[in-house]
Scaffold this motif. Structure first.
Motif, mmCIF file in Angstrom:
data_model
loop_
_atom_site.group_PDB
_atom_site.id
_atom_site.type_symbol
_atom_site.label_atom_id
_atom_site.label_comp_id
_atom_site.label_asym_id
_atom_site.label_seq_id
_atom_site.Cartn_x
_atom_site.Cartn_y
_atom_site.Cartn_z
ATOM 1 N N PHE A 23 -6.152 -33.808 -29.808
ATOM 2 C CA PHE A 23 -6.029 -32.373 -29.550
ATOM 3 C C PHE A 23 -4.575 -32.013 -29.252
ATOM 4 C CE2 PHE A 23 -10.276 -30.676 -29.488
ATOM 5 C CZ PHE A 23 -11.095 -31.767 -29.253
ATOM 6 N N ARG A 24 -3.930 -32.839 -28.409
ATOM 7 C CA ARG A 24 -2.542 -32.536 -28.028
ATOM 8 C C ARG A 24 -1.614 -32.668 -29.239
ATOM 9 N NH1 ARG A 24 -1.334 -31.596 -22.862
ATOM 10 N NH2 ARG A 24 -3.036 -31.896 -21.366
ATOM 11 N N LEU A 27 -1.874 -29.542 -31.088
ATOM 12 C CA LEU A 27 -1.152 -28.494 -30.349
ATOM 13 C C LEU A 27 0.347 -28.605 -30.575
ATOM 14 C CD1 LEU A 27 -3.048 -28.285 -26.948
ATOM 15 C CD2 LEU A 27 -2.425 -26.355 -28.388
ATOM 16 N N GLU A 31 1.667 -25.237 -32.145
ATOM 17 C CA GLU A 31 1.820 -24.217 -31.104
ATOM 18 C C GLU A 31 2.956 -23.256 -31.447
ATOM 19 O OE1 GLU A 31 2.722 -25.768 -27.277
ATOM 20 O OE2 GLU A 31 4.405 -26.992 -27.939
ATOM 21 N N ARG A 32 4.062 -23.776 -31.989
ATOM 22 C CA ARG A 32 5.172 -22.886 -32.332
ATOM 23 C C ARG A 32 4.838 -21.993 -33.523
ATOM 24 N NH1 ARG A 32 11.255 -24.908 -31.537
ATOM 25 N NH2 ARG A 32 11.507 -22.742 -32.163
ATOM 26 N N PHE A 35 2.279 -19.364 -32.346
ATOM 27 C CA PHE A 35 2.885 -18.430 -31.396
ATOM 28 C C PHE A 35 3.875 -17.519 -32.105
ATOM 29 C CE2 PHE A 35 4.179 -16.837 -27.387
ATOM 30 C CZ PHE A 35 5.543 -16.674 -27.432
ATOM 31 N N GLU A 49 1.094 -15.292 -25.849
ATOM 32 C CA GLU A 49 0.665 -16.591 -25.330
ATOM 33 C C GLU A 49 -0.838 -16.595 -25.089
ATOM 34 O OE1 GLU A 49 4.581 -18.447 -23.083
ATOM 35 O OE2 GLU A 49 2.675 -18.230 -22.047
ATOM 36 N N ALA A 52 -2.551 -16.665 -28.468
ATOM 37 C CA ALA A 52 -2.380 -17.967 -29.116
ATOM 38 C C ALA A 52 -3.261 -19.019 -28.433
ATOM 39 C CB ALA A 52 -0.916 -18.395 -29.071
ATOM 40 N N GLN A 53 -3.349 -18.960 -27.113
ATOM 41 C CA GLN A 53 -4.231 -19.895 -26.399
ATOM 42 C C GLN A 53 -5.682 -19.672 -26.811
ATOM 43 O OE1 GLN A 53 -3.761 -19.857 -22.143
ATOM 44 N NE2 GLN A 53 -1.574 -20.306 -22.234
ATOM 45 N N GLU A 54 -6.075 -18.408 -26.896
ATOM 46 C CA GLU A 54 -7.461 -18.113 -27.301
ATOM 47 C C GLU A 54 -7.733 -18.647 -28.692
ATOM 48 O OE1 GLU A 54 -8.854 -16.678 -23.890
ATOM 49 O OE2 GLU A 54 -10.050 -16.833 -25.730
ATOM 50 N N PHE A 56 -6.305 -21.228 -30.203
ATOM 51 C CA PHE A 56 -6.459 -22.679 -30.180
ATOM 52 C C PHE A 56 -7.789 -23.083 -29.557
ATOM 53 C CE2 PHE A 56 -2.918 -24.805 -31.915
ATOM 54 C CZ PHE A 56 -1.808 -24.000 -31.744
ATOM 55 N N ILE A 57 -8.162 -22.420 -28.465
ATOM 56 C CA ILE A 57 -9.421 -22.771 -27.799
ATOM 57 C C ILE A 57 -10.591 -22.512 -28.740
ATOM 58 C CG2 ILE A 57 -10.955 -22.110 -25.908
ATOM 59 C CD1 ILE A 57 -8.323 -21.512 -24.311
ATOM 60 N N PHE A 60 -10.514 -25.179 -31.479
ATOM 61 C CA PHE A 60 -10.930 -26.506 -31.017
ATOM 62 C C PHE A 60 -12.433 -26.556 -30.773
ATOM 63 C CE2 PHE A 60 -6.957 -27.886 -31.489
ATOM 64 C CZ PHE A 60 -6.074 -27.980 -30.426
ATOM 65 N N HIS A 61 -12.995 -25.498 -30.219
ATOM 66 C CA HIS A 61 -14.433 -25.501 -29.961
ATOM 67 C C HIS A 61 -15.228 -25.410 -31.251
ATOM 68 C CE1 HIS A 61 -13.850 -24.255 -25.503
ATOM 69 N NE2 HIS A 61 -14.117 -25.538 -25.601
ATOM 70 N N LEU B 194 9.550 -19.114 -33.103
ATOM 71 C CA LEU B 194 9.691 -18.927 -31.666
ATOM 72 C C LEU B 194 8.684 -19.819 -30.945
ATOM 73 C CD1 LEU B 194 9.941 -15.044 -31.784
ATOM 74 C CD2 LEU B 194 11.811 -16.689 -31.652
ATOM 75 N N PRO B 196 6.439 -20.937 -27.435
ATOM 76 C CA PRO B 196 5.871 -20.442 -26.178
ATOM 77 C C PRO B 196 6.528 -21.142 -24.992
ATOM 78 C CG PRO B 196 4.381 -22.000 -27.188
ATOM 79 C CD PRO B 196 5.526 -21.828 -28.137
ATOM 80 N N PHE B 200 2.288 -24.562 -22.275
ATOM 81 C CA PHE B 200 1.302 -23.887 -23.129
ATOM 82 C C PHE B 200 0.186 -24.860 -23.492
ATOM 83 C CE2 PHE B 200 -0.070 -20.763 -26.191
ATOM 84 C CZ PHE B 200 -0.595 -21.492 -27.235
ATOM 85 N N VAL B 204 -3.895 -24.738 -22.611
ATOM 86 C CA VAL B 204 -4.972 -24.762 -23.615
ATOM 87 C C VAL B 204 -5.944 -25.891 -23.300
ATOM 88 C CG1 VAL B 204 -5.503 -25.189 -26.040
ATOM 89 C CG2 VAL B 204 -3.579 -23.709 -25.426
ATOM 90 N N VAL B 213 -16.893 -30.647 -27.370
ATOM 91 C CA VAL B 213 -16.496 -30.476 -28.774
ATOM 92 C C VAL B 213 -16.959 -31.682 -29.583
ATOM 93 C CG1 VAL B 213 -14.514 -30.372 -30.321
ATOM 94 C CG2 VAL B 213 -14.530 -29.010 -28.236
#
Lengths: 196, 365
Positions: A23-24, A27, A31-32, A35, A49, A52-54, A56-57, A60-61, B194, B196, B200, B204, B213
C-alpha cells in the motif's frame, strides 16, 4: 522485498494479500501525481489533500474490484477525478489562490506559481515586470472549465495519451481531443492577452 | 505604504530575465554572461525548467526540414504577376438607336451607363483569380489550430505530416502559428508536479483497513470469473442507462412518470364516467386487493405446512411437549445460553469500537 522494482499490478496483488508495504509503495508512486491533479482542480491545498486522501482510501478499499487488464494509474486517476468533479459540482468553487499554487513546496515553487495582481498602487509597467512565467500559466489554467483543466493536466503534467485520458475521464476519445484543443486555445488567448 | 514587492523576474530579482534565458537556450549568450547564467541555473529549478522549455521548442523547430517549392514555382509566380497586370478589355458600348437630337445626349448617357454595368461584369468574370496556389499542391488549405497542435504532438499520419511540412515551407503565417503553439505546449509540459505535505501517506494508511481489504479481495477472487464478468457487464450496462445531463434526467423522469400518469388518467376516466362512481371504484379495488392478499397468504402458508419438513417439525414439537421436565429445563438453559452469547457478539461488533481486523471470533476471546 523490493517493491520499487515491481509493476503496478504486482504491487496491487501484494496489497490484496494484506501487505501494508505494498500500500505504501502505491502511495509513494502516486501521491504526487494525484495531489497535483486535484490541487490544480480545486486550487486549495488543504481541500486537495483531503480529496486526495479520500481518493486513495476509496481506491484501496476497492482494490478487490480492480481489473488488472487496465492500467492502475488510469483506474486511480479515474477515482480521483470523479471525486474532485463531484466536489466541484456540489461546491461550485470559483476561488483563485493569490499566494502561489496550492501545495507549492518551497519558496521557489511558490514564487514561481504566485499570482501577482495589480493592487492599484502598481503601475501597469510594474505589474508586467513583476509577473512571472509560472504564475501566468497557473492562473490561466485555473480559469479553464473543469473538464478542460482535467484533460490538459492529465495530458501535459501526467503525460497520459489521449486514449488514457478518455478512459480516465470516461468520455469518448473525440471529446477528449475537443477538450484539450479548446483548453489550449483558451490558454493561448489568456497568455497572449496577459502579455499584450 | 508597504514596501513594494521586489520583482520576482528580472535583473533585480536575482533571476535572469526571460529574454536572457531564451537567448541562453538558443546559444546566443557567451562569455561571462553565459557563465553567470549557468551558475544561476545550477541552483534554480524554476529557471532550469524555463530553459528546458525553450530548448524543447528550438529543438522541434530545428527538426523541421527545409523543403523547396514543388513544380514550376517560378513559372506559377510569374503567371500570377502577369495575370494581375493584364490590361482590361476595351469597353464595347451597347448600340442604342437615337431618333431625335434632343434625346441623343440622354441616349448616350444611358448607353454609357448600361455599357459600364455590362462590361464591368464581364471584366469581373475575366479577372484572374487572386488566390495564390499554395505550395505543395493544389487544394492545400491553411492549418487549423487543432491541426497545428496534432502536428506538434506527432499525432498526424505520415502522409498528412508530409503535406503539412510542405505547406509550412511556403506559408509564414502557419509557420508563425506553429511557433506560437509550440511555446504554449512547451510551457504546459514544463508544469511541475506538486507534492502534498509530509505525513500524507501516514494519514491515508491510518484510515485504510489493510486486513479488511485483503479479506474482501480474497472473497472476490474466490467468486467465479464468469460471475465477476457478468456482474461487471451488468453494472457497465446499467451505468450507461444512468442519465448524465440535465436533459437526460428530465427525459428519464418523464418516462418513469408515464405509467403513473396513465393510471391516474384511467382512474379519472373511470371516475368521471356517469355510470361508475368513485365509491364504486374504491369498493372494487378493495375487493381485488383483499382477494390478492388472501391468496398470497394461503399459498405461503400451504408452502410451509403441506411439506414433509413441516410435518416433521410438528411431530418433533409434540414429542418435545410430552418430554420429561429435566429435558425441558436443559433445553431452556441451552436456549438462554445461546441467546446470551449472541447478545455479547452483537454488542462487541456493533456497539463497542474494535481494532481493525478483529473478527467476531476474536471478540469472544
Amino acid at each position: 522485498m523490493d517493491y520499487a522494482s515491481l509493476d503496478d499490478r504486482e504491487v496491487v496483488a501484494l496489497a490484496c494479500k494484506g501487505r501494508e508495504a505494498a500500500f505504501r509503495e502505491l502511495l509513494s508512486r502516486y501521491e504526487r501525481p494525484v495531489f497535483s491533479l486535484v490541487v490544480r482542480m480545486v486550487r486549495d491545498a488543504t481541500l486537495a489533500e483531503d480529496l486526495a486522501q479520500e481518493a486513495f482510501i476509496k481506491a484501496f478499499h476497492a482494490l478487490g474490484s480492480y481489473d488488472p487488464r487496465f492500467r492502475f494509474s488510469s483506474w486511480l486517476f479515474k477515482i480521483a477525478n470523479n471525486l474532485t468533479i463531484d466536489h466541484l459540482r456540489k461546491k461550485q468553487l470559483d476561488t483563485v489562490s493569490m499566494h502561489g499554487a496550492p501545495g507549492a513546496q518551497g519558496e521557489e515553487e511558490e514564487a514561481r506559481s504566485r499570482i501577482v495582481l495589480a493592487d492599484g498602487r502598481e503601475t501597469p509597467e510594474e505589474y508586467t515586470a513583476n509577473r512571472e512565467l509560472g504564475g501566468r500559466i497557473e492562473a490561466a489554467i485555473s480559469r479553464l472549465r473543469p473538464e478542460y483543466r482535467t484533460a490538459i493536466l492529465l495530458r501535459h503534467v501526467e503525460g497520459h495519451s489521449y486514449e488514457e485520458v478518455a478512459e480516465i475521464m470516461e468520455v469518448p476519445l473525440g471529446t477528449v481531443k475537443t477538450y484539450i484543443h479548446r483548453g489550449r486555445h483558451e490558454l493561448k488567448d489568456l497568455l497572449a492577452g496577459v502579455a499584450a | 505604504m508597504p514596501a513594494p514587492r521586489p520583482p520576482s523576474h528580472g535583473p533585480t530579482s536575482g533571476h535572469p530575465s526571460g529574454e536572457r534565458l531564451e537567448a541562453f537556450a538558443a546559444g546566443e549568450v557567451h562569455g561571462a554572461m553565459a557563465r553567470e547564467v549557468e551558475g544561476h541555473l545550477a541552483g534554480c529549478a524554476r529557471c532550469r525548467a524555463e530553459v528546458e522549455g525553450w530548448t524543447l521548442l528550438f529543438g522541434d523547430l530545428a527538426s523541421l526540414p527545409e523543403r523547396g517549392p514543388s513544380g514550376d514555382f517560378v513559372g506559377r509566380v510569374m503567371a500570377e504577376i502577369e495575370g494581375l497586370t493584364q490590361p482590361e478589355p476595351a469597353r464595347r458600348p451597347l448600340p442604342v438607336p437615337t431618333h431625335a437630337s434632343g434625346l441623343k445626349g440622354l441616349a448616350d448617357r444611358v448607353r454609357d451607363g448600361a455599357g459600364d454595368l455590362l462590361w464591368g461584369g464581364v471584366r469581373a468574370l475575366r479577372r484572374p483569380r487572386a488566390a495564390p496556389a499554395a505550395p505543395g499542391g493544389a487544394g492545400t488549405r491553411h492549418l487549423t489550430p487543432a491541426g497545428i497542435q496534432d502536428f506538434i504532438e506527432g499525432q498526424l499520419a505520415a502522409r498528412t505530416e508530409v503535406r503539412v511540412l510542405d505547406h509550412l515551407a511556403g506559408c509564414p503565417d502557419c509557420s508563425n502559428q506553429v511557433e506560437g503553439w509550440s511555446v504554449v505546449l512547451a510551457r504546459l509540459d514544463a508544469l511541475p508536479r506538486l507534492a502534498p505535505r509530509p505525513g500524507f501517506a501516514d494519514a491515508v494508511m491510518a484510515r485504510v483497513e489493510v486486513q479488511a481489504v485483503a479479506a474482501v479481495a480474497a472473497r472476490q477472487a474466490r467468486a467465479p470469473a464468469w460471475a465477476a464478468a457478468l456482474g461487471s457487464r451488468v453494472l457497465a450496462g446499467a451505468s450507461r442507462l444512468v442519465p448524465v445531463t440535465r436533459r437526460g434526467w428530465v427525459a428519464a423522469g418523464t418516462l418513469m412518470a408515464m405509467p403513473t400518469v396513465g393510471l391516474l388518467a384511467l382512474v379519472a376516466a373511470v371516475v368521471t364516467n356517469p355510470v361508475v362512481g368513485f365509491g364504486d371504484l374504491v369498493t372494487f379495488l378493495g375487493w381485488r386487493v383483499t382477494d390478492a392478499l388472501g391468496g398470497l397468504a394461503a399459498g405461503t402458508l400451504a408452502l410451509f405446512t403441506e411439506t414433509r419438513l413441516a410435518a416433521a417439525l410438528w411431530q418433533a414439537l409434540f414429542a418435545f411437549v410430552q418430554a420429561s421436565p429435566l429435558a425441558l429445563s436443559l433445553f431452556f438453559l441451552l436456549t438462554m445460553g445461546t441467546v446470551a452469547a449472541a447478545a455479547v457478539v452483537v454488542y462487541r461488533n456493533l456497539y463497542r469500537p474494535h481494532e481493525a481486523g478483529e473478527t467476531h471470533v476474536q471478540a469472544l476471546s
